[in-house]
Write a protein that holds these residues in place. Structure first.
Motif, short mmCIF file in Angstrom:
data_model
loop_
_atom_site.label_atom_id
_atom_site.label_comp_id
_atom_site.label_asym_id
_atom_site.label_seq_id
_atom_site.Cartn_x
_atom_site.Cartn_y
_atom_site.Cartn_z
N UNK A 177 3.97 12.99 -46.87
CA UNK A 177 6.19 12.35 -47.14
C UNK A 177 6.12 13.05 -46.07
N UNK A 178 6.38 11.47 -44.63
CA UNK A 178 6.97 11.74 -43.28
C UNK A 178 8.74 11.86 -43.51
N UNK A 179 9.78 12.09 -42.96
CA UNK A 179 10.69 12.01 -42.66
C UNK A 179 11.81 10.49 -42.78
N UNK A 180 10.35 9.25 -42.00
CA UNK A 180 10.92 8.44 -42.19
C UNK A 180 10.50 7.81 -43.41
N UNK A 181 9.46 8.01 -44.43
CA UNK A 181 9.94 7.67 -46.02
C UNK A 181 10.13 8.29 -46.38
N UNK A 182 11.08 9.35 -46.36
CA UNK A 182 12.24 9.98 -47.08
C UNK A 182 13.27 9.19 -47.21
#
Length: 482
Positions: free
Chosen positions: A382-387
């Motif tokens: 889970x990337x920060x962008x997805x989060x």
């Protein structure tokens, strides 16, 4: 726009095939609705055929924006076509018929047609087919459009493509080829199993379509109580779980990639949540003043209730089954919903689990500020962008629930009924509204509400199926200019 018109016309031609099948059924049974189905089919195929033939030699491809617009057109346009035969074969007005078509096509259920036994068989078959088609469109939309775009922080498309050993690019036709064989095959298998345990073919088809599409329109007015024996419930529980878990996960299981499948914790979470909610419901029915049920029967009805709520199918094993659980718990469960890339409603288990992982990491950071922990959910990073996208989706969904609840409240007897109606609509789990939450008080049927309230509910149902962020993006002028 050319590609949008071409694909929209093709979808209308598919709807025509179903209309002709319903017309043929009405003719064979000598029912009055045959002319309405036939006329609607002819008008639809004439208009759609003219558009498709006129554009067949014009080269155009669906881009991301036009794909989003196509989904919106289909969710709005198909119910408009479907409403005509409902209007012609029921005592409803056209507006009520359109609302009933929206309820059925979005697999929300809980509509105005309670006495389905009084319906012409062709009309009932049409509603069941419409519900099954809505489940198919949900899956194709996720696989072809919403998933590759990563809308609202959905699992990364490149990573999913690597797991499935195929290219990352997925066209609408490719997605249909991937989804339709499994969806149709699972429906056939479920139908055969239900027929083997004693149901008629028509009832078996209707129940199978409801389970796979996670819809609640059933072939009998008494619902599951009409098919009460355990074998039918067991088959329905199995295929409701199939409908509420990811179709990509099913492909892993069918291709015997069990190690990869076990790493998809979202789907295992759906199964586990169903068991937990089911045990809680069983505890409410077992040897209590409300239930007085034996342990086997309490477990049977409890597990069915848990699976129906987590997958947002919202079919009660018997009247009042949902009311044994606290209303707040039921609202939270259906708001979260089933797995991504499934026909279930809600914001999806993946997003809820990702938010839980992020919250846990933030709490741990208070103790160990310099620790570095990877954000992973099973085998999915889970990337920060997805989060950020996930929290944005959650925030927008909560804001939409608040705004629509405030908008519909003047037409409802209480704030509680307004909130339950909106959460049920946006989670595509309509029957939880009429589960009898307030003792001695009957909330009004959705069909009896003012037209503006029905329109608000219809918007909520379509938002639930289309992903709220897509509609917000389509309505944002700056998004179109990019």
């Amino acid at each position: 726009m050319i590609a949008l018109a071409r694909y929209g016309a093709a979808a209308a031609c598919v709807v025509t095939v179903f209309l002709l099948a319903a017309a043929m059924g009405a003719l064979l049974r000598h029912e009055d609705g045959a002319a309405a189905f036939l006329a609607t089919a002819l008008l639809t195929v004439f208009g759609a055929g003219a558009v498709y033939l006129g554009l067949r030699n014009v080269k155009a491809q669906l881009g991301r924006l036009s794909s989003f617009a196509l989904l919106l057109v289909l969710w709005l346009g198909i119910p408009a076509i479907a409403a005509f035969p409902i209007y012609a074969t029921t005592p409803f007005t056209f507006a009520q018929s359109w609302f009933e078509a929206i309820l059925t096509f979005t697999t929300t259920g809980g509509g105005a047609i309670h006495d389905v036994d009084a319906l012409p068989r062709a009309t009932l078959g049409w509603l069941l087919t419409l519900q099954w088609t809505g489940g198919l469109l949900t899956l194709v939309g996720f696989v072809a459009v919403l998933g590759p775009a990563g809308v609202g922080g959905l699992p990364d498309h490149a990573e999913r493509s690597h797991l499935l050993r195929r290219s990352g690019a997925t066209s609408l036709s490719d997605a249909l080829r991937q989804v339709l064989p499994f969806y149709f095959g699972a429906t056939v298998v479920c139908t055969v199993m239900l027929y083997a345990v004693g149901l008629r073919v028509f009832d078996a088809l209707g129940l199978a379509g409801a389970a796979l599409s996670t819809g609640s329109v059933l072939p009998d007015a008494d619902g599951m109580a009409a098919y009460g024996h355990f074998a039918v419930k067991l088959v329905m529980m199995l295929f409701m779980l199939v409908g509420g878990t990811s179709i990509l996960w099913h492909r892993m299981l069918l291709t015997r990639r069990f190690r990869l499948a076990l790493g998809q914790q979202e789907n295992l979470g759906v199964v586990l949540a169903s068991l937990v909610i089911g045990i809680l419901a069983a505890a409410g029915w077992y040897a209590t003043p409300i239930g007085h049920q034996s342990l086997p029967l309490a477990l049977e009805d409890g597990l069915f209730t848990g699976i129906a709520l987590v997958t947002t199918t919202a079919i009660e094993p018997h009247a009042g089954a949902f009311a044994v659980l606290p209303l707040v718990l039921v609202l939270v469960v259906v708001f979260v919903g089933g797995a991504s890339f499934s026909s279930a409603g809600g914001i999806k288990m993946y997003r809820a689990a990702a938010m839980a992982v992020q919250s846990s990491l933030e709490l741990e950071r208070l103790v160990h500020p310099n620790a570095v922990h990877p954000r992973r959910l099973g085998q999915q990073s889970i990337t920060m962008q997805m989060m950020k996208a996930i929290w944005l989706c959650f925030g927008v969904a909560c804001c939409v629930v608040v705004m629509l609840t405030a908008a519909i409240a003047p037409a409802m007897p209480s704030f509680e009924s307004a909130l339950v109606a909106i959460v049920a609509a946006i989670s595509n789990a309509g029957p939880i509204y009429s589960a009898g939450w307030t003792e001695g008080v009957v909330w009004p049927d959705w069909i009896a509400l003012p037209t503006y309230a029905q329109l608000i509910l219809a918007i909520a149902m379509i938002l639930g199926r289309l992903e709220i962020l897509v509609v917000v993006g389509l309505a944002h002028f700056a998004f179109w200019r990019r």
